[in-house]
Each structure stands twice: as structure tokens, then as C-alpha cells.
Design an enzyme around this catalytic site. Structure first.
Site, short mmCIF file in Angstrom:
data_model
loop_
_atom_site.label_atom_id
_atom_site.label_comp_id
_atom_site.label_asym_id
_atom_site.label_seq_id
_atom_site.Cartn_x
_atom_site.Cartn_y
_atom_site.Cartn_z
N GLU A 163 47.30 -3.54 -35.57
CA GLU A 163 46.20 -3.27 -34.64
C GLU A 163 45.78 -1.80 -34.70
OE1 GLU A 163 48.57 -6.65 -32.81
OE2 GLU A 163 48.92 -4.91 -34.06
N ALA A 164 44.46 -1.61 -34.73
CA ALA A 164 43.91 -0.25 -34.87
C ALA A 164 44.34 0.66 -33.72
CB ALA A 164 42.39 -0.32 -34.95
#
Length: 403
Positions: A163-164
Site C-alpha cells: 500500500e502506497a
């Protein structure tokens, strides 16, 4: 009547009589001697009777230690399957203190912990997790290391999640720590942050066999122009960093040297989902990794080889409704054709999948929506580029406001 001669050869010379005071003292010493011998004998008897109790106490302590070690190992296994539940178990059983420094040291030093699980735990946004992340990064010593050397050390201690937002928090913490250890190397932590991402992307581009267009040194230098508070970094520094990555890629935790491991490094998304079977319609919990336009699934996070691969070419994803499962999504072929996927059977034979669609159930509506967004964008989307773009825009904005 026989006479006992005091000077007789047989009787010997009679001992001289001691004065009364000395005789009294000698008698007292003898009495004390007998009392001491009696006490010693009593102590021997007490020790003899008490030994079983001592052995029993030692045995009980050994049993406690064995039970504690078993619970600790059980907690580590739970951590590898679900980091939050594992830490909760260890804390509840008084095997780990719920303090940032203690948990960070456990994650950093304890052997046998899954690096993916460590990364997922550190990437959470709750306040305690942020404190643990800061303490964890603080355990790394980056003094007098160049940025590639520091990244090698940092990225070996866990595996970056997909996840960014998690990546952003972790790389922000890394950049802050590196600049604290090496003051004056960069003008701001933003510069360190951007260059760190550039190095990670360079590593992927140079060493991932799926990337055909390998960036040159000139392109690497060009893409990092103006990131040092509007100024260029020394070409000599960038050349050295480029050469280091080109000659030796990052060692990835649990890397067994095959291309699949490299593929799973920095995925677009990863996490647990329930998957409906194809032939037998039962739901099974699987660990999914989304990367390089493919969806891989595993039985456990520690597995190195997937039990199934779903190429996303020509597929669509949508929200789905099922009566017995909430938060569902579906992968399907819009033309109604079978999906070109493969899976590994129990005997290790790889066979082609026979699904016309794949159905999954997430833990929450947000999880479902995030998976749908990630799958929809996976072919063209790379979270690193978004993160770097936003940080560069912030840097340019700050530089402009000061001029």
C-alpha cells in the site's frame, strides 16, 4: 593388693593435673563440640529430607520455562500469520511489553519472524504503530553510509508492504533517520525521500526481467535534477549510487534467487482475502499479492511459491453480492470466456484453471474497495511514481515560496 605405679613402663607417666579453671574450660569446649556435632547431624537429616522439595521446585521452574518458551513460539507463529494478533497474544501472556521500544526491538532482533509480517505491522497508521516504526528505524545505524548502503540495511530488516500510504510512512521515517545520522549530506529530508524512491525504482528497472527498457545513468541523473531544494545533487554522488545498484541488486528478505521473489518485491497490493473454490464451492483464506498485472495467491505469507496465478490481461473487476459473504468482489472476463490462469495441485503439478470468474471476500468495505481500485489500476499504476510526484511538487512549491 596390686600397686599401680605411676611411673610404670606399662602405665606410662600420669598426666599432670590441670588447674580447676582450665578443667572447667575444657569441659565447656567438649560440650560445645558435642552440641555442634549434633547440630550438623540435624542439618544433614533436614537437607536429606528437603532435597526432594528442592528438586521439585527446580523441576517446576523448568516446566514453567518450557511452557513459556512454547507460548513464545506460538506467539511468533501467530505473528507470522497475523501480526496484530501475534503481538496481542504475546502481550496478553506477559511475554512482551506493550511499549514502542520493546516491540521495536522484538521486531528488529527476534529470529524467525516473517519479514512481510514485520512490514505490515510497521506500516499501520495507529499511534502506537507509528511510535514502534520510529523506534524500529532508530535501531538502525546509518552513520557514514551512503544512501544505497543504508537502504540495503533498512530493506533487509523487513519487506515493504504494497500500500502506497504504508510505503510513504516507512520511507519518511527512513529519510528522517538517515538525515539525523548524516547531517549535511542533503538539504532536506524531502531530498533523501525522493532519491530513496528513485534508487528503489532503479533497482526494479535494472534487475526485474519483465522490464525491457533499462534506464541509463544519464536518465537516472536527469530524473533527479533539482531535487536538492531546487539545486542538483553532485553528479559524482548519483554516479556512485547508480553503479552500486547496477552491480548488485537489493537483497530481498527470503530471496531464494528466483525471478518470482524479485517479482513480489514492492507489490501494488497484498493482503488476506477469502477465495471461493472453482470445482468445490467453499471459501478458503489466501494471501494475495498484486504485482506486474498479475494476482498471485498463497496459502501462507511465508510461502515462496504461489499456489495460483491469475494474469489480469483482458479482465474486469467489480463489486459483487453474495448472501452468505459480505464485502465481495469479482474478477471476470467480459467476453464470458474462461480466464487464463494456473494453479498448483497437491502433488505439485501445475494445471490450467477452469474459472470463468473469481470471487473474493474482503474483511471490510474499505478493503474491498481498495482491492477493486488496485486491481483496476494495476497494469499502468505504480504507487512509487505517485509518491515521488507528490513529494517533488511539494519540494518545488517550497522552493518557489522562498525565492
Amino acid at each position: 593388693m596390686a600397686i599401680c605405679r605411676k611411673d610404670s613402663f606399662l602405665w606410662g607417666k600420669a598426666p599432670p593435673k590441670l588447674p580447676r579453671a582450665e578443667r572447667r574450660q575444657s569441659d565447656t569446649v567438649k560440650i560445645h563440640k558435642f552440641e555442634l556435632l549434633d547440630d550438623i547431624q540435624k542439618l544433614r537429616l533436614e537437607i536429606h529430607h528437603g532435597m526432594p522439595e528442592i528438586h521439585s521446585a527446580e523441576l517446576q521452574e523448568q516446566k514453567k520455562n518450557v511452557a513459556r518458551n512454547r507460548r513464545f513460539l506460538h506467539g511468533k507463529k501467530k505473528f507470522n500469520m497475523d501480526p496484530k494478533k501475534g503481538i496481542h497474544y504475546l502481550v496478553e501472556n506477559n511475554l512482551l511489553e506493550w511499549q514502542a521500544e520493546t516491540v521495536a526491538e522484538f521486531l528488529y532482533k527476534e529470529e524467525g519472524l516473517n519479514k512481510t509480517a514485520i512490514g505490515n505491522f510497521l506500516g499501520e497508521r495507529q499511534e502506537m504503530h507509528l511510535e514502534v516504526l520510529k523506534a524500529f528505524v532508530g535501531l538502525h545505524e546509518f552513520s557514514d553510509l551512503n544512501l544505497v548502503q543504508a537502504l540495503r540495511q533498512f530493506l533487509w530488516s523487513f519487506r515493504l508492504p504494497g500500500e502506497a500510504q504504508k510505503i510513504d510512512r516507512m520511507m519518511e521515517a527512513f529519510a528522517t533517520r538517515y538525515c539525523d545520522c548524516n547531517p549535511g549530506v542533503f538539504q532536506s529530508t524531502d531530498t533523501c525521500y525522493i532519491l530513496s524512491f528513485a534508487i528503489i525504482m532503479l533497482n526494479t528497472s535494472l534487475h526485474n526481467p519483465n522490464v525491457k527498457d533499462k534506464p541509463s545513468l544519464q536518465r537516472f541523473v536527469a530524473m533527479n535534477r533539482g531535487i536538492n531544494n531546487g539545486e542538483d545533487l553532485p553528479t559524482e554522488l548519483l554516479t556512485k549510487l547508480y553503479a552500486s545498484i547496477r552491480s548488485e541488486p537489493f537483497k530481498i528478505p527470503e530471496d531464494d534467487g528466483n525471478d518470482l521473489t524479485l517479482t513480489f518485491f514492492n507489490p501494488d497490493r497484498e493482503g488476506w482475502l477469502l477465495k471461493m473454490g472453482g470445482r468445490v464451492k467453499t471459501w478458503k483464506r489466501r494471501w494475495f499479492i498484486l504485482t506486474d498485472s498479475c494476482l498471485y495467491y498463497f496459502e501462507y505469507t511465508t510461502d515462496k511459491d504461489p499456489i495460483g496465478i491469475i494474469p489480469l490481461e483482458n479482465l474486469c473487476v467489480r463489486e459483487a453480492q453474495y448472501t452468505n459473504k459480505p464485502y465481495c468482489l469479482e474478477l471476470y472476463n467480459p467476453k464470458g470466456q474462461k480466464i487464463k490462469a494456473c494453479k498448483t495441485e497437491t502433488k505439485g503439478r501445475v494445471v490450467q484453471g477452469k474459472h470463468q470468474s473469481y470471487k473474493f471476500s474482503a474483511a471490510s468495505a474499505d478493503e474491498r474497495d481498495n482491492w477493486i481500485d488496485a486491481i483496476s489500476a494495476s497494469i499502468t499504476k505504480d504507487p512509487f511514481y505517485d509518491l515521488v510526484f507528490l513529494r517533488k511538487r511539494k519540494l518545488i512549491s517550497n522552493t518557489s515560496s522562498h525565492t
